[in-house]
Write a protein that holds these residues in place. Structure first.
Motif, PDB file in Angstrom:
ATOM      1  N   ALA A 120      10.145  -2.804   4.495  1.00 26.90           N
ATOM      2  CA  ALA A 120       9.775  -3.706   6.021  1.00 26.90           C
ATOM      3  C   ALA A 120       8.317  -4.073   6.037  1.00 26.90           C
ATOM      4  O   ALA A 120       7.792  -4.786   6.323  1.00 26.90           O
ATOM      5  N   ALA A 121       7.697  -3.862   4.476  1.00 27.11           N
ATOM      6  CA  ALA A 121       6.777  -4.290   4.371  1.00 27.11           C
ATOM      7  C   ALA A 121       6.317  -5.546   4.346  1.00 27.11           C
ATOM      8  O   ALA A 121       6.711  -6.789   3.925  1.00 27.11           O
ATOM      9  N   ARG A 122       4.906  -6.219   4.709  1.00 25.32           N
ATOM     10  CA  ARG A 122       4.571  -7.323   5.043  1.00 25.32           C
ATOM     11  C   ARG A 122       3.971  -7.880   3.605  1.00 25.32           C
ATOM     12  O   ARG A 122       2.704  -7.234   3.066  1.00 25.32           O
ATOM     13  N   LEU A 123       4.458  -8.717   2.221  1.00 25.36           N
ATOM     14  CA  LEU A 123       3.745  -9.171   1.071  1.00 25.36           C
ATOM     15  C   LEU A 123       4.081 -10.447   1.014  1.00 25.36           C
ATOM     16  O   LEU A 123       4.190 -10.121  -0.100  1.00 25.36           O
ATOM     17  N   GLU A 124       3.825 -11.510   1.762  1.00 22.97           N
ATOM     18  CA  GLU A 124       3.374 -13.085   1.940  1.00 22.97           C
ATOM     19  C   GLU A 124       2.270 -12.858   0.482  1.00 22.97           C
ATOM     20  O   GLU A 124       1.509 -12.071   0.463  1.00 22.97           O
ATOM     21  N   LYS A 125       2.460 -13.539  -0.080  1.00 26.68           N
ATOM     22  CA  LYS A 125       1.915 -14.471  -1.554  1.00 26.68           C
ATOM     23  C   LYS A 125       1.445 -13.287  -1.958  1.00 26.68           C
ATOM     24  O   LYS A 125       0.102 -13.683  -2.446  1.00 26.68           O
ATOM     25  N   ALA A 126       1.275 -11.624  -1.917  1.00 23.36           N
ATOM     26  CA  ALA A 126       1.148 -11.282  -3.073  1.00 23.36           C
ATOM     27  C   ALA A 126       1.435 -11.459  -4.311  1.00 23.36           C
ATOM     28  O   ALA A 126       2.382 -11.931  -4.474  1.00 23.36           O
TER      29      ALA A 126
END
Length: 150
Positions: free
Chosen positions: A85-91
């Motif tokens: 559930a990590a947020r890696l948007e645009k990572a």
């Protein structure tokens, strides 16, 4: 070792080892880790802004629910890591070994995943609209979904 409420702001770590450590409510603003070993460490309720990791071994690291939007991971070994559930948007997660990683519920929308191992990514449980991958990775994902690639 246990770190609670520590500010790792503008810190630079090269070749350091933080094995089996717990980081709770720590701040990683403009923090850089180069060729560091964090095997078995756990990150809880931390903040990451301008966070960069290059090389090193982050296998078995726990990052559940971490907000890693726009973070950078390049050439990192992350075998069996847990970014559930990590947020890696645009990572940027390029050239990383993600074999066995638990990516359930992760958000990879717009992320750059080129040259990373997508074999543990379940397209039915991960958001990755607009993510950048290679043709080889697309074939791996298609195979994971049970498609026959010819």
């Amino acid at each position: 070792m246990h770190f609670a409420g520590v500010g790792f702001n503008a810190s630079r770590h090269a070749g350091a080892a933080f094995t089996n450590c717990t980081f709770k409510r720590c701040t990683f603003f403009d923090a850089r880790f180069t060729d560091c070993k964090l095997v078995g460490s756990l990150f809880r309720q931390c903040t990451y802004t301008l966070f960069e990791v290059s090389g090193g071994d982050w296998s078995f690291v726990g990052l559940p629910g971490a907000d890693l939007r726009q973070a950078g991971f390049d050439g990192v070994r992350m075998r069996e890591a847990d970014p559930t559930a990590a947020r890696l948007e645009k990572a940027t997660v390029t050239g990383c070994d993600l074999s066995g990683a638990i990516l359930h519920g992760a958000k990879l929308t717009g992320a750059d995943l080129r040259a990373s191992d997508p074999s543990s990514l379940d397209p039915l449980t991960v958001e990755f609209k607009g993510a950048t991958i290679t043709l080889e990775q697309a074939a791996t994902l298609a195979t994971t979904m049970g498609w026959h690639v010819r």
